[in-house]
Design an enzyme around this catalytic site. Structure first.
Site, PDB file in Angstrom:
ATOM      1  N   ARG A 188       0.791  -1.255   0.000  1.00 23.28           N
ATOM      2  CA  ARG A 188       0.000   0.000   0.000  1.00 23.28           C
ATOM      3  C   ARG A 188       0.810   1.285   0.000  1.00 23.28           C
ATOM      4  O   ARG A 188       0.224   2.361  -0.090  1.00 23.28           O
ATOM      5  CB  ARG A 188      -0.972   0.032   1.194  1.00 23.28           C
ATOM      6  CG  ARG A 188      -1.917  -1.156   1.284  1.00 23.28           C
ATOM      7  CD  ARG A 188      -2.789  -1.297   0.060  1.00 23.28           C
ATOM      8  NE  ARG A 188      -3.879  -2.252   0.276  1.00 23.28           N
ATOM      9  CZ  ARG A 188      -4.503  -2.898  -0.700  1.00 23.28           C
ATOM     10  NH1 ARG A 188      -4.132  -2.710  -1.966  1.00 23.28           N
ATOM     11  NH2 ARG A 188      -5.478  -3.725  -0.437  1.00 23.28           N
TER      12      ARG A 188
ATOM     13  N   HIS B 140      -3.042 -15.815  -7.992  1.00 25.96           N
ATOM     14  CA  HIS B 140      -4.141 -16.292  -7.134  1.00 25.96           C
ATOM     15  C   HIS B 140      -5.213 -17.118  -7.867  1.00 25.96           C
ATOM     16  O   HIS B 140      -6.369 -16.723  -7.966  1.00 25.96           O
ATOM     17  CB  HIS B 140      -4.792 -15.137  -6.372  1.00 25.96           C
ATOM     18  CG  HIS B 140      -5.012 -13.865  -7.152  1.00 25.96           C
ATOM     19  ND1 HIS B 140      -5.630 -13.832  -8.383  1.00 25.96           N
ATOM     20  CD2 HIS B 140      -4.680 -12.579  -6.862  1.00 25.96           C
ATOM     21  CE1 HIS B 140      -5.681 -12.586  -8.806  1.00 25.96           C
ATOM     22  NE2 HIS B 140      -5.103 -11.810  -7.910  1.00 25.96           N
TER      23      HIS B 140
ATOM     24  N   ASP C 103      -1.743 -12.832  -1.115  1.00 24.15           N
ATOM     25  CA  ASP C 103      -2.512 -11.702  -1.651  1.00 24.15           C
ATOM     26  C   ASP C 103      -2.906 -10.763  -0.506  1.00 24.15           C
ATOM     27  O   ASP C 103      -4.007 -10.196  -0.506  1.00 24.15           O
ATOM     28  CB  ASP C 103      -3.748 -12.202  -2.427  1.00 24.15           C
ATOM     29  CG  ASP C 103      -4.361 -11.109  -3.304  1.00 24.15           C
ATOM     30  OD1 ASP C 103      -3.746 -10.030  -3.449  1.00 24.15           O
ATOM     31  OD2 ASP C 103      -5.463 -11.338  -3.836  1.00 24.15           O
TER      32      ASP C 103
ATOM     33  N   HIS D  63      -7.055  -3.276   4.285  1.00 20.54           N
ATOM     34  CA  HIS D  63      -7.991  -2.154   4.118  1.00 20.54           C
ATOM     35  C   HIS D  63      -8.352  -1.648   5.500  1.00 20.54           C
ATOM     36  O   HIS D  63      -8.520  -2.439   6.435  1.00 20.54           O
ATOM     37  CB  HIS D  63      -9.268  -2.597   3.399  1.00 20.54           C
ATOM     38  CG  HIS D  63      -9.059  -2.966   1.964  1.00 20.54           C
ATOM     39  ND1 HIS D  63      -8.700  -2.043   0.996  1.00 20.54           N
ATOM     40  CD2 HIS D  63      -9.154  -4.149   1.321  1.00 20.54           C
ATOM     41  CE1 HIS D  63      -8.596  -2.659  -0.172  1.00 20.54           C
ATOM     42  NE2 HIS D  63      -8.849  -3.942  -0.006  1.00 20.54           N
TER      43      HIS D  63
HETATM   44 ZN   LIG Z   1      -5.105  -9.727  -8.030  1.00 24.28          ZN
END
Ligand SMILES: [Zn+2]
Length: 431
Positions: free
Chosen positions: A69, A236, A311, A315
Site C-alpha cells: 500500500r 491467485h 494476496d 484495508h
Molecule cells: Zn489480483
C-alpha cells in the site's frame, strides 16, 4: 527486533537441504552467516543464545504476492507495518504488487520501495507495472525497472486486459528473463460481481462473478505464452477448471506457473451466507465452491500449483465496515498463511512438510529468479523458526499489520512461526 549478527540457535530441527526435520541440532550464526551446524554447541562471547526447544528451522519463507500500500495508501499499510506482519507470519521476503499511488511503474518508485525496506529484517522485492500508470494501454519501462530491482511485472489489482499489450509484455519480459504475473479476470464477464456466481449468490440475490471470467483470461494467456515463449504466472488461481488448464499447459511444455492463497484452499462462498455478509470474506477472486477448494488442494499435491501466496490486502476498518457490495476486495493474510496451510495441507496428509515448505521457500524464488536460502555451513542466514502444533488464538492485539480485515480474527489456530532471522536480524514473535 534486535540487530543480532551473532546468534546461537539451540535445539532446532532443521528441515531442507540435507535435513529432514528429525534431528535436533544447534546452529551458530556469525555475522549473518551460518557458521556451524552441530551437537551441543556452546555460546561464545558476543553471541546471543536462543533455545528453540525443538522447533523446526527452514529457509526463510517468501510470499510472492502482497500489497504493501505504500506509496499512496499509508492509512491501510506501510512498507514497515507490512514487513512486521510478514515477519510475524514467518516470511523473510515478500514481493509487492504495483497498485500503489503512484503505481510502481517507473524505476524511481521501485528504488523508493527498496530504500524504505533497506533497514527492515524482511526483504522487499517490488513487482513493476506492465503498463504505464497501470492504465493498461502502453508498455511501461520494464528494462529500467529491472535495473532498479523489480523482479516481475504485473498490473495486479487489475488484469492486463489488452491482448496486444500482453503479447508485447511477454515478448519483452522473456528477453529480460522475468515473468508476467496476471490477475486473470475478463472484466466484461466478471462485473459487477460481488461474490462467486453460483447457487449461493442466487440464493442471496447478489450479482456473481463466474469462474469462466478467470478461465477465459487464463486460456488467452496460455495461448500468448505459447506464441511468445514468455513466462506467464497465473496470480491467485481459484477455480477447478483453471487448475486443469494450467496442468494441461504444463504438460504441453508451456512456460507457465501459478500460486494459490490459503483462503482459496480453505473457505467457500457459503461463508458469506454463514457470516451474514461479513466483508472479511469478500475478496477477488472470490471464495468459490467446495469443488474448487478440493481442486486447489489436488493442484498443490500434484505440483500444478507451484507456490502459496497470501494476496495480503489490507484495508482500513472504515473502508470494510460498509455494506457488502460497497466494501473493497481483499483480506490480510501474511499472519495466518502458515496455520491455515498446516490445517488444510499438512495435518490432512495432502503434503509432507518438505513439499509444503517447497511452496513457501523454493518455488516462489525459482519463479522470480531469486537466490534460494540454504541450511548449510557458509550460507547466508535467511531462516524461519516454526512449529506445526502450537495452539494460539489470532487476537486483534497480535496483529502487526495496520489493518485487521481477516476472516481468521478470533479463531484458534494450530502451528505458528516463532521467529525469523534475516539480514543479520533476529525477530521473535510473541503471542
Ligand atoms: Zn489480483
Amino acid at each position: 527486533m534486535s540487530h543480532t549478527p551473532n546468534l546461537l540457535l539451540k535445539n532446532v530441527r532443521p528441515v531442507g537441504n540435507d535435513f529432514d526435520g528429525s534431528e535436533q541440532l544447534d546452529v551458530r550464526i556469525v555475522e549473518g552467516t551460518i557458521a556451524e551446524i552441530g551437537n551441543e554447541l556452546n555460546p561464545k562471547e558476543n553471541e546471543e543464545s536462543h533455545d528453540a526447544i525443538g522447533a523446526y528451522l527452514s529457509g526463510g519463507w517468501m510470499d510472492m504476492h502482497v500489497h504493501l500500500r505504500e506509496p499512496g495508501y499509508e492509512h491501510k499499510e506501510t512498507i514497515k507495518t507490512g514487513c512486521a506482519s510478514a515477519a510475524f507470519g514467518g516470511f523473510t521476503e515478500v514481493a509487492c504488487m504495483p497498485n500503489t499511488n503512484p503505481p510502481i511503474h517507473t524505476r524511481d518508485v521501485v528504488e523508493f520501495i527498496k530504500k524504505e525496506a533497506e533497514s527492515l529484517p524482511v526483504e522487499v522485492y517490488p513487482i513493476g507495472c506492465v503498463s504505464k500508470e497501470r492504465e493498461g494501454d502502453s508498455i511501461a519501462e520494464m528494462g529500467d525497472m529491472k535495473e532498479g530491482g523489480a523482479v516481475a511485472f504485473s498490473d495486479d489489482g487489475d488484469p492486463v486486459f489488452n491482448s496486444q499489450l500482453m503479447r508485447v509484455a511477454l515478448e519483452y519480459s522473456s528477453m529480460l528473463e522475468m515473468p508476467i504475473i496476471n490477475h486473470e479476470e475478463d472484466l466484461k464477464l466478471s462485473r459487477p460481481g460481488y461474490m462467486h456466481e453460483g447457487k449461493v449468490s442466487a440464493r442471496l440475490g447478489l450479482d456473481g462473478t463466474p469462474g469462466i471470467a478467470e478461465e477465459v483470461m487464463i486460456a488467452r494467456d496460455i495461448l500468448l505464452a505459447e506464441f511468445t515463449g514468455g513466462h506467464i504466472h497465473v496470480a491467485h488461481i481459484s477455480t477447478a477448471k483453471a487448475v486443469d488448464m494450467v496442468r494441461q499447459a504444463k504438460a504441453d511444455g508451456i512456460n507457465i506457473t501459478t500460486e494459490v492463497c490459503p483462503h482459496h484452499f480453505d473457505l467457500t462462498d457459503e461463508e458469506i451466507e454463514r457470516r451474514n455478509f461479513d466483508t472479511n470474506v469478500k475478496m477477488h477472486p472470490p471464495l468459490r465452491t467446495q469443488e474448487d477448494v478440493d481442486a486447489m488442494i489436488e493442484g498443490l499435491a500434484d505440483g500444478t500449483i507451484d507456490a502459496i501466496c497470501t494476496d495480503h490486502a489490507p484495508h482500513a476498518i472504515e473502508e470494510k465496515e460498509v455494506e457488502f457490495i460497497y466494501a473493497p476486495n481483499g483480506i490480510i493474510g501474511l499472519e495466518t498463511a502458515w496455520p491455515v496451510s498446516v490445517r488444510q495441507l499438512l495435518k490432512t496428509g495432502v503434503l509432507d512438510l518438505d513439499t509444503l515448505l517447497k511452496k513457501l521457500v523454493v518455488n516462489p524464488r525459482k519463479i522470480l529468479n531469486l537466490d534460494i536460502p540454504k541450511i548449510e555451513e557458509g550460507a547466508t542466514a535467511n531462516l524461519t523458526l516454526f512449529n506445526t502444533d502450537e495452539e494460539w488464538t489470532y487476537d486483534e492485539e497480535l496483529i502487526k499489520s495496520k489493518s485487521t480485515n481477516s476472516p481468521y480474527l478470533g479463531k484458534t489456530l494450530e502451528g505458528r512461526a516463532e521467529a525469523i532471522y534475516n539480514k543479520g536480524r533476529f525477530v521473535i514473535n510473541e503471542v
